[in-house]
Write a protein that holds these residues in place. Structure first.
Motif: not given
Length: 431
Positions: A156-160, A293-297
């Motif tokens: 739930x750490x959306x800022x990451x 970047x891909x893992x964030x997506x």
């Protein structure tokens, strides 16, 4: 850590990409072929359903006794990881070693790290007990200033993953649960340990079984890699080398780290779980930055994707994408995973829950005990060269046989903690 996890592995086993990967592996590695047959026949047997149902019931019963048993089991696993050098880093002074553990509770791996490096420090994120997480079984905070623990849901750490300007849709069931904080954002860690699994008993409004495991996996990857010191060590619990997503993850890590796989004796022999141990990680390389970047997506898709904006699983890759991955990485994947499969095949061959008539379909696993010597399987302990600065690609090109030189120098395993019967009870919540 988590013993009770969301399991849709049987569904994912029949996804097109996983069928394609398994077909390639069965055609190219006899140990995997026999393991796959044994797993399939065993899981179809009523005794298999009964066995794993019992394990889930035990794992979901989180009384004090079970928590202590779970902690002792993971102490054994942590000590096995330590014996093969998984917690070794490039840091010259042990007192300077900084460790990050994600999904830290009950704290067994932190305990083992501090046994090895008494002057080190450990920072951790772990799910609160009242939200379904495990109890902390080690001192922390004022009781042990070396251990700094933040109790929160890492998924739930959306800022990451998204900028502060992102507006959370009001229709999302988790609108009030997202966390804007970024713990330990200014720190760099020599050793990162990721051992989280999606808990069945973790209740949350927006939780979806088909996306939760991926959200947690990618949250750990992003959080850990963005705080990784160049040249450090990254250790992560994974499932099924023969799953497409796992194979792709290993391929990506091999582009910016020296990677080997390890299956502990305690708690993992019959299961498809194993640890990826990545040394000399280069988190600021072009390859690593692209992966992050891909893992964030993936996390964003799993959290806000889909027609209703509440999360959806990523698309299946095209068969051509799977073929390309196997053509490029398949031989390396087999080389890395051969020992993992051999250990599981031997363990299932001696298991009590697989019927004898199913075992009779397979050749005795004894014939595979020495097969890793001829297969280029990875070393059980890292040679000094793995801690060096040479890239994995350059190392492979300069010495294609070097990976097998130290492969049989496994130390004898020592037994710590509870009885084998009790360990077996705790070991089977993942099938």
């Amino acid at each position: 850590m988590a013993s009770t996890i969301i399991s849709h592995s049987r569904i994912m086993d029949f996804s097109p990409q996983n069928i394609q990967v398994r077909a390639y592996l069965k055609a190219n590695d006899v140990v995997f072929r026999r393991l796959d047959e044994l797993r399939e026949h065993g899981w179809q047997a009523p005794s298999g359903d009964q066995y794993f149902k019992k394990q889930r019931e035990i794992a979901d019963n989180k009384d004090d006794h079970i928590e202590h048993v779970f902690h002792r089991l993971h102490l054994n696993i942590g000590r096995e990881l330590r014996e093969v050098g998984a917690f070794e880093t490039n840091t010259s002074s042990p007192s300077d070693i900084k460790t990050l553990q994600l999904c830290l509770a009950p704290g067994a791996y932190t305990q083992v790290v501090l046994e090895q490096y008494p002057e080190a420090s450990v920072c951790g994120i772990t799910l609160p007990f009242e939200a379904g997480g495990h109890k902390m079984m080690i001192p922390y905070g004022s009781q042990d200033p070396r251990v700094d623990v933040k109790f929160m849901d890492i998924t739930m750490l959306i800022g990451e993953f998204l900028a502060d300007s992102f507006t959370i849709p009001q229709i999302h069931p988790d609108t009030q649960n997202f966390i804007r904080k970024s713990p330990f954002s200014n720190a760099e860690f020599d050793l990162v340990l990721c051992d989280g699994q999606a808990l069945r008993i973790h209740e949350r409004a927006g939780k979806k079984e088909d996306t939760e495991a991926l959200r947690l996996l990618n949250a750990q990857l992003v959080f850990g890699m963005t705080r990784m010191k160049p040249g450090g060590t990254f250790v992560m619990l994974l499932h099924k080398v023969d799953a497409y997503d796992t194979a792709i993850l290993l391929k990506k890590f091999c582009s910016f780290a020296n990677v080997t796989l390890f299956k502990p004796s305690a708690g993992h022999r019959q299961r498809s779980t194993f640890y990826m141990i990545a040394k000399n990680v280069q988190p600021k390389s072009i390859e690593a930055r692209g992966c992050i970047a891909g893992w964030k997506q993936v996390w964003i898709q799993g959290t806000f994707g889909g027609d209703d904006g509440t999360g959806a699983a990523p698309r299946y890759p095209d068969p051509a994408e799977v073929d390309s991955m196997l053509s490029e990485f398949g031989p390396k994947l087999i080389e890395m995973a051969h020992e993992v499969w051999t250990i599981q095949l031997e363990a299932l061959g001696h298991s009590k829950w697989i019927p004898q008539n199913v075992k009779a379909l397979q050749s005795s696993s004894e014939e595979f005990k020495g097969s890793s010597k001829d297969s280029g399987s990875p070393a059980r302990r890292f040679p000094n060269s793995v801690l060096g600065q040479q890239s994995p690609l350059a190392a492979a090109q300069s010495s294609p046989s070097s990976a097998s030189q130290d492969e049989n120098q496994s130390p004898d395993k020592k037994s710590h903690g509870p009885s084998k019967d009790k360990l077996k009870q705790m070991a089977g919540s993942w099938r």
